[in-house]
Design an enzyme around this catalytic site. Structure first.
Site, mmCIF file in Angstrom:
data_model
loop_
_atom_site.group_PDB
_atom_site.id
_atom_site.type_symbol
_atom_site.label_atom_id
_atom_site.label_comp_id
_atom_site.label_asym_id
_atom_site.label_seq_id
_atom_site.Cartn_x
_atom_site.Cartn_y
_atom_site.Cartn_z
ATOM 1 N N GLU A 1 8.193 19.751 59.943
ATOM 2 C CA GLU A 1 8.813 18.466 59.498
ATOM 3 C C GLU A 1 7.831 17.138 60.550
ATOM 4 O O GLU A 1 7.568 16.684 61.129
ATOM 5 C CB GLU A 1 10.143 17.711 59.337
ATOM 6 C CG GLU A 1 10.201 16.544 58.932
ATOM 7 C CD GLU A 1 11.391 16.661 58.914
ATOM 8 O OE1 GLU A 1 12.481 15.371 58.290
ATOM 9 O OE2 GLU A 1 12.573 17.037 59.206
ATOM 10 N N LYS B 1 25.447 13.295 59.310
ATOM 11 C CA LYS B 1 24.584 11.504 60.432
ATOM 12 C C LYS B 1 24.746 10.887 58.741
ATOM 13 O O LYS B 1 24.843 9.311 59.371
ATOM 14 C CB LYS B 1 22.794 12.421 59.275
ATOM 15 C CG LYS B 1 22.604 13.583 61.241
ATOM 16 C CD LYS B 1 21.643 12.997 60.928
ATOM 17 C CE LYS B 1 20.878 14.472 61.981
ATOM 18 N NZ LYS B 1 21.108 15.332 61.711
ATOM 19 N N HIS C 1 23.083 15.757 55.030
ATOM 20 C CA HIS C 1 23.248 16.252 56.222
ATOM 21 C C HIS C 1 24.684 14.525 56.470
ATOM 22 O O HIS C 1 24.393 13.351 56.594
ATOM 23 C CB HIS C 1 22.262 15.383 57.266
ATOM 24 C CG HIS C 1 21.469 16.204 57.193
ATOM 25 N ND1 HIS C 1 20.982 16.771 58.345
ATOM 26 C CD2 HIS C 1 19.891 16.136 56.808
ATOM 27 C CE1 HIS C 1 20.225 17.204 58.439
ATOM 28 N NE2 HIS C 1 19.588 17.380 57.383
#
Length: 439
Positions: free
Chosen positions: A236, A87, A84
Site C-alpha cells: 500500500e 476502526k 475495517h
C-alpha cells in the site's frame, strides 16, 4: 416502514416486472442482453425466495401483486470483501491532520491505545453494519486490528456481533498485524487460536522487512494446519521498489497452499516496469490468488503531498489481472477514520467510483461482479452475489434504468428487499456516537 421510489407488497408472493439486471449476475442462462450487458426480466418472489426469472413479458400468476420496475435496475445484495469495522467512525475524535498514510497509522494507533474498549468497538461496529445493511449489503469481511492486547478485546466483540447480525449481514473476520509480529511465537499462537475459534481468516500487513519470508512461511503453515484462508494487506504505497506481492505468490506456490488467498491494495504494482508487472501477475495467477482494490481509500491516501496535486490514482492493475483470470473485486475499506475521512459502507458508491477511477466501463461487461459474485466466491459463499431461481430474494432495486442513469446519482431512493420483504432503510444518526467521540 417502507422507503424508496416504489412500494413492495407485504404479500407472501409477488411479481416484479420489467426489471433490468446485469446479465453477469443471473445465475442461469440469461435472456438476451443489450450492448451494455443488461437483460430485461420478470422475477417471481414467493416465500422469501426467487421462484422464477424469465424474459420480460411473462404473464404474472393470477391474483398476485405486481410491482412494475419500469426497467429500473435490480442487483443482488452486495458483498464487501475488505472493510475495517473496528476502526470506523473515529474521525471526530482522532483525525489525520495531513491525510497521509503515516499520519493514518500514527493516529489510529493512538486512538486504539486510548479508546478501544469492548463497548467502544461494539457500538462503532454495530453503527457501521447498520449503514451497510441499509444500503443493501448482506455479506462483509472485516479486518480486525489484532496487535496485543487488542485482539483479546476485539475478537470476542466480533463474534458477538456476528451472532447478533446473523441472517441479516453475515460477517467474516480477518486478523490484522504487521508481518514483523510473526517473530513473537507466543503472540502468533494466541492470535491463531482466536481466529480459529471465530472461524476467521488469517491475515497480516506485509512489508519489505527481514521478517517477511519467515513470517509468510509461518502464516502459510499455520493456515494449512488450522484450515484457514489467508488475507494480506499488500504494498500500500507508491514506492515501485516495494514488491511483496510477488513474494507472497512465490510462498503460496512453494507451500502448495490449498486454501484461498486474498491480497488487498497492491498499489505499488502500478508504478513498476512492464517486465516486473508481467512476472508478478504470472505468479499471482499461478498461485490462484484473488485481488481486492480499494479505490476510494487508495486515491485518498496515495501520492498525497501537501500543496501538490497527486500524479496518479493510487489503484492497482485490475484490468491486467482480470485478463489473466485472476479474481478481482472492489470494496469500501475504511470509513470515517484516519485512513479515509469519508464513506458509508455503500457498495454501490464503491462501484460508481471504481467505474470512474479504474475505467470499469465501455464496456461494463461483468464488472458488476466485483461487488457481488466475485467477492462472495472468494469468501466461500457461492450462494451470494447473484440472482438465481431458488435463491434468497435479497434484492437492491434502483430507479436508474441504464448505467449512465444508475451511476450519475447516489440512488438514495433505492429499495432494499431481504427475504422478499422491503426493509426500513433509515440510516443511523452520527449523533448516536457523540459520547464516544468526547473521550
Amino acid at each position: 416502514m417502507q422507503m424508496g421510489f416504489l412500494k413492495i407488497p407485504e404479500a407472501e408472493a409477488w411479481f416484479l416486472s420489467r426489471a433490468t439486471v446485469p446479465a453477469c449476475l443471473l445465475g442461469h442462462a440469461s435472456p438476451a442482453a443489450d450492448q451494455d450487458g443488461l437483460a430485461l426480466v420478470d422475477i417471481l418472489v414467493a416465500g422469501g425466495r426467487i421462484a422464477r426469472i424469465a424474459p420480460a413479458g411473462a404473464a404474472a400468476p393470477q391474483d398476485l401483486p405486481v410491482v412494475d420496475m419500469d426497467r429500473g435496475m435490480v442487483f443482488p445484495a452486495f458483498v464487501e470483501l475488505h472493510t475495517h469495522l473496528d476502526k470506523g467512525h473515529i474521525w471526530p475524535r482522532r483525525r489525520n491532520p495531513d491525510g497521509t498514510f503515516p499520519g493514518a497509522l500514527e493516529n489510529v494507533g493512538l486512538d486504539r491505545a486510548q479508546n478501544w474498549t469492548a463497548d467502544d468497538v461494539r457500538r462503532r461496529m454495530d453503527f457501521a453494519i447498520r449503514c451497510a445493511y441499509a444500503h443493501g449489503t448482506a455479506l462483509i469481511r472485516t479486518h480486525i486490528d489484532s496487535i496485543a492486547p487488542q485482539h483479546r478485546i476485539s475478537w470476542p466483540v466480533f463474534q458477538a456481533m456476528r451472532e447478533t447480525w446473523a441472517g441479516k449481514v453475515d460477517l467474516q473476520g480477518s486478523c490484522l498485524f504487521g508481518i514483523q509480529f510473526t517473530a513473537d511465537a507466543a503472540f502468533i499462537e494466541d492470535v491463531v487460536a482466536h481466529v480459529t475459534e471465530a472461524r476467521g481468516v488469517l491475515g497480516a500487513v506485509t512489508y519489505v522487512d527481514p521478517t517477511l519470508v519467515p513470517g509468510l512461511d509461518l502464516m502459510f503453515r499455520s493456515a494449512a494446519e488450522k484450515g484457514l484462508d489467508l488475507d494480506f494487506h499488500v504494498d500500500e504505497t507508491g514506492d515501485p521498489t516495494v514488491r511483496t506481492l510477488g513474494v507472497i505468490a512465490e510462498t503460496a506456490i512453494r507451500h502448495r497452499f490449498q486454501g484461498r488467498i486474498t491480497v488487498g491494495h497492491c498499489c505499488s504494482l502500478a508504478r513498476q516496469d512492464e517486465a516486473t508487472i508481467d512476472r508478478t501477475l504470472d505468479l499471482v495467477a499461478e498461485a490462484g490468488m484473488a485481488v481486492v482494490s480499494l479505490p476510494m481509500c487508495n486515491m485518498y491516501l496515495q501520492d498525497r503531498v501537501p500543496g501538490r496535486t497527486p500524479r496518479w490514482r493510487g489503484v492497482t492493475l485490475l484490468h491486467e489481472m482480470k485478463a489473466r483470470g485472476i479474481p478481482v473485486a472492489v470494496s469500501s475499506d475504511n470509513t470515517r477514520d484516519p485512513f479515509y475521512a469519508y464513506g458509508d459502507l455503500d457498495a454501490m458508491e464503491v462501484f460508481r467510483e471504481a467505474a470512474r477511477i479504474l475505467h470499469l466501463d465501455h464496456p461494463f461487461g461483468d464488472w458488476p461482479s466485483a461487488i457481488t459474485r466475485t467477492p462472495a466466491s472468494v469468501m466461500r459463499r457461492d450462494d451470494r452475489g447473484h440472482l438465481s431461481e431458488g435463491g434468497a430474494a435479497d434484492l437492491v432495486l434502483f430507479r436508474g434504468r441504464t448505467w449512465t442513469e444508475l451511476l450519475s446519482r447516489p440512488q438514495a431512493d433505492r429499495v432494499v428487499v431481504r427475504d422478499g420483504r422491503a426493509i426500513d432503510r433509515t440510516l443511523p444518526d452520527y449523533r448516536e456516537l457523540d459520547d464516544l467521540m468526547r473521550r
